[in-house]
Structures are given as C-alpha cells and as structure tokens.
Design a protein around this motif. Structure first.
Motif, short mmCIF file in Angstrom:
data_model
loop_
_atom_site.label_atom_id
_atom_site.label_comp_id
_atom_site.label_asym_id
_atom_site.label_seq_id
_atom_site.Cartn_x
_atom_site.Cartn_y
_atom_site.Cartn_z
N LYS A 23 -11.05 -1.75 66.87
CA LYS A 23 -10.07 -0.81 67.40
C LYS A 23 -9.90 -1.01 68.90
O LYS A 23 -10.87 -1.21 69.62
N VAL A 24 -8.64 -0.96 69.35
CA VAL A 24 -8.31 -0.94 70.77
C VAL A 24 -7.29 0.17 70.97
O VAL A 24 -6.35 0.31 70.19
N ILE A 42 -2.06 4.95 71.89
CA ILE A 42 -1.79 4.24 70.65
C ILE A 42 -3.00 3.38 70.30
O ILE A 42 -3.57 2.73 71.16
N ASP A 43 -3.36 3.38 69.03
CA ASP A 43 -4.47 2.55 68.55
C ASP A 43 -3.94 1.31 67.83
O ASP A 43 -2.92 1.35 67.15
N PHE A 67 2.21 7.15 61.97
CA PHE A 67 1.55 8.41 62.26
C PHE A 67 0.77 8.87 61.04
O PHE A 67 1.25 8.77 59.91
N ARG A 68 -0.43 9.37 61.28
CA ARG A 68 -1.26 9.91 60.20
C ARG A 68 -1.98 11.16 60.70
O ARG A 68 -2.29 11.26 61.88
N ALA A 82 -0.16 1.36 66.06
CA ALA A 82 0.97 0.43 66.16
C ALA A 82 0.83 -0.66 65.11
O ALA A 82 -0.26 -1.16 64.86
N TRP A 83 1.94 -1.01 64.53
CA TRP A 83 1.96 -2.14 63.59
C TRP A 83 2.72 -3.32 64.20
O TRP A 83 2.68 -4.43 63.69
N ARG A 84 3.42 -3.05 65.33
CA ARG A 84 4.14 -4.10 66.04
C ARG A 84 4.12 -3.79 67.52
O ARG A 84 4.12 -2.63 67.91
#
Length: 106
Positions: A23-24, A42-43, A67-68, A82-84
């Motif tokens: 994780k970052v 953002i992770d 978002f979760r 983030a996925w992008r």
C-alpha cells in the motif's frame, strides 16, 4: 469518478495485514484560486503501487478512483483507492493546423 490536482505528499510503501498487501498513500490537492482547497488522500494497493513510482510532489495528475466503506466495531470507514493515475503536463493541446494544399483555386 476522476479527480485532478497536484500531488502534495507521497508516503512510503507499506506492507499491511496478514496477507502482506502492499500500500502507498498520496495526497492530491485541487487546482483552484479559492482560499480553502479540497484535497484527497488516495491509496494504491498491490499491483497498483507501482503506478506512483513515476510521480513526485508537485506533479499534476488525474486519478481514476474507487470508493468503499467498511464497518468495524460499529463505526464506518471510507477507503478511496486509485485504479488509474495519469500525468497532466499542464500545457494546452496543440492547435490543429489546416492541411497545406497549394492546388486550391482560391
């Protein structure tokens, strides 16, 4: 959803939980002339952690977000990941020039 802004902070990579997830976390602040700017932490998780390696503080970015929400001990926690992650160069797109054609009758 997408969020655009300037990276203001990047934390070091962590290994978390029993499954050793990578994780970052980084912070993006919106670009505006308002006194109080919005920012978002953002992770990036696991294989997405490598996305941040080409970025540094001060870079303009656009992040595609997920978002979760989770419940833990009767409380709710939100996660933004983030996925992008795209770099924005800040320059205006080049103007398209008309094709040169010397055979026109006018």
């Amino acid at each position: 959803m997408e969020f655009e802004g300037i990276i203001t902070m990047i934390w070091s990579e962590e290994t978390v939980w029993a499954n050793n997830s990578r994780k970052v976390t980084f912070v993006v602040e919106e670009e505006t002339d308002r006194e109080f700017k919005w920012s978002i932490a953002i992770d990036l998780w696991n294989d997405k952690v490598d996305l941040i390696k080409e970025f540094k503080q001060g870079d303009r970015v656009k992040a595609g977000l997920n978002f979760r929400a989770r419940e833990y001990n009767g409380r709710r926690f939100n996660w933004i990941s983030a996925w992008r992650l795209d770099k924005l160069d800040g320059s205006a797109p080049a103007a398209k020039s008309a094709p040169a054609d010397d055979d026109l009758p006018f």
